[in-house]
Design a protein around this motif. Sequence first.
Motif, short mmCIF file in Angstrom:
data_model
loop_
_atom_site.label_atom_id
_atom_site.label_comp_id
_atom_site.label_asym_id
_atom_site.label_seq_id
_atom_site.Cartn_x
_atom_site.Cartn_y
_atom_site.Cartn_z
N LEU A 198 5.55 -9.08 2.79
CA LEU A 198 6.36 -8.41 3.82
C LEU A 198 7.82 -8.84 3.72
O LEU A 198 8.73 -8.01 3.83
N GLY A 199 8.07 -10.14 3.51
CA GLY A 199 9.44 -10.63 3.37
C GLY A 199 10.13 -10.01 2.16
O GLY A 199 11.31 -9.65 2.22
N PHE A 200 9.41 -9.85 1.07
CA PHE A 200 9.94 -9.19 -0.14
C PHE A 200 10.34 -7.76 0.19
O PHE A 200 11.45 -7.31 -0.14
N ARG A 201 9.44 -7.04 0.85
CA ARG A 201 9.71 -5.63 1.16
C ARG A 201 10.86 -5.49 2.15
O ARG A 201 11.69 -4.58 2.03
N GLU A 202 10.95 -6.38 3.12
CA GLU A 202 12.03 -6.31 4.10
C GLU A 202 13.38 -6.56 3.43
O GLU A 202 14.37 -5.85 3.72
N ALA A 203 13.44 -7.56 2.54
CA ALA A 203 14.72 -7.84 1.87
C ALA A 203 15.14 -6.67 0.98
O ALA A 203 16.33 -6.31 0.94
N MET A 204 14.20 -6.08 0.28
CA MET A 204 14.50 -4.93 -0.55
C MET A 204 14.98 -3.76 0.31
O MET A 204 15.96 -3.08 -0.01
N GLY A 205 14.29 -3.54 1.45
CA GLY A 205 14.67 -2.45 2.33
C GLY A 205 16.05 -2.65 2.93
O GLY A 205 16.84 -1.70 3.03
N ASP A 206 16.35 -3.89 3.34
CA ASP A 206 17.67 -4.18 3.92
C ASP A 206 18.78 -3.93 2.91
O ASP A 206 19.92 -3.59 3.28
N VAL A 211 11.14 0.08 -3.15
CA VAL A 211 10.11 -0.73 -3.81
C VAL A 211 9.23 0.20 -4.62
O VAL A 211 8.56 1.08 -4.07
N ASP A 212 9.22 0.03 -5.93
CA ASP A 212 8.38 0.83 -6.81
C ASP A 212 6.95 0.31 -6.71
O ASP A 212 6.69 -0.86 -7.03
N PRO A 213 5.99 1.13 -6.26
CA PRO A 213 4.61 0.67 -6.11
C PRO A 213 4.03 0.11 -7.41
O PRO A 213 3.18 -0.80 -7.37
N ASP A 214 4.48 0.61 -8.55
CA ASP A 214 3.97 0.12 -9.83
C ASP A 214 4.43 -1.30 -10.14
O ASP A 214 3.87 -1.95 -11.02
N LEU A 215 5.45 -1.74 -9.41
CA LEU A 215 5.97 -3.09 -9.64
C LEU A 215 5.35 -4.12 -8.70
O LEU A 215 5.78 -5.28 -8.69
N ILE A 216 4.39 -3.71 -7.92
CA ILE A 216 3.65 -4.64 -7.05
C ILE A 216 2.26 -4.84 -7.64
O ILE A 216 1.45 -3.92 -7.66
N GLN A 217 2.00 -6.05 -8.14
CA GLN A 217 0.72 -6.36 -8.76
C GLN A 217 0.11 -7.60 -8.11
O GLN A 217 0.82 -8.57 -7.81
N VAL A 218 -1.19 -7.57 -7.92
CA VAL A 218 -1.89 -8.68 -7.26
C VAL A 218 -2.14 -9.79 -8.26
O VAL A 218 -2.68 -9.57 -9.35
N GLY A 219 -1.76 -11.03 -7.87
CA GLY A 219 -2.00 -12.19 -8.73
C GLY A 219 -3.00 -13.17 -8.16
O GLY A 219 -3.46 -14.08 -8.84
N ASP A 220 -3.32 -13.01 -6.85
CA ASP A 220 -4.34 -13.84 -6.19
C ASP A 220 -4.01 -15.33 -6.17
O ASP A 220 -4.92 -16.15 -5.99
N TYR A 221 -2.74 -15.71 -6.40
CA TYR A 221 -2.37 -17.13 -6.49
C TYR A 221 -3.09 -17.81 -7.66
O TYR A 221 -3.20 -19.04 -7.69
#
Length: 334
Positions: A198-206, A211-221
């Motif tokens: 959420l913090g990533f998306r908020e900073a990008m939005g501000d 945010v390109d959906p293809d650039l969001i990938q799950v890494g599971d830590y």
Amino acid sequence: MKPSSRITIRDVAATAGVSVATVSKVLNARYGVSAATSAHVQSVIRELGYEASLVAQSLRNHKTNVIGILVADLEPFSTELLKGAAKAIKGTGYELVVYSAGGRTSDQAGWEQRYLSRLSGTLIDGAVLVTPTVIDVDYGTAVVAVDPHAGPSGLPTVDSDNLNGARLGTQHLLDLGHRRIAMITGRPDLESSRQRELGFREAMGDAGVPVDPDLIQVGDYDPDSSAAAAHLLLSDPDRPTAIFGANDVSAIAAVEVAASMGLRVPDDLSVVGFDNVPEAALASPALTTVEQPIHAMGQHAIELLIKLMHGAPVDTTHVRLTTRLVVRRSTRAV
């Protein structure tokens, strides 16, 4: 008796020249033993370093003076947290025992309930749960949760400002001129992971950057999942110029994948992590990351737990610590 063998109540009795029953009476402060004999037995106990079993102590006085730290697995975050907890426990009169589920996938949901039922009341007086899956449960003993899966609840918690930390990391990349920024997210079931995305998306939005959906990938830590995510991102002809990893493990995996593909960090790709575990500073190049005060989280969890165990007043049962950006060599301007 070998010097390395465990001292038993029979050893104490033999050394003191009394019966096992007499030693038991001294240990349990029962009548029927003269003051002189009691003093002699206690002297032998101290000399031999004998300690009654935790179970026996708990049955006798309902206290073990032991605090348990329960972790799903021993990985960089939990290991650093333990260092802070170990520092906080000094001088308190309590001992610390660590119980790890070993990362078994079958135990990811509800693992802490199963283990607490085994330990509470007989082996530990209270517990710190690291990334617990269930936080609205009466465990029958004092409990503090660190980085819980869900949001605010009635259970005392300690966490860091994941939302603002992610904004700091993302803003750093934006300030360097990056616009095609990818994120390798954490475990979807963890509140910290959700807050970081959420913090990533908020900073990008501000910043007015979609945010390109293809650039969001799950890494599971997880290093393997994060490496697969990084490979997918960097194989795209229109690859990102920067990657924000939801933790340092994810970010370091991205750096290693980039190197294997012939990409240079930070010349061809900037990478930011989150946590600031020791591996971040030792990475090549040293990793720019968002620091959450993991040692302090462990310290605060122990201090809060002890207060709750003693019934002492506390200012708050929900402790949130600040995060900060640590700039190293894995990022540069485009």
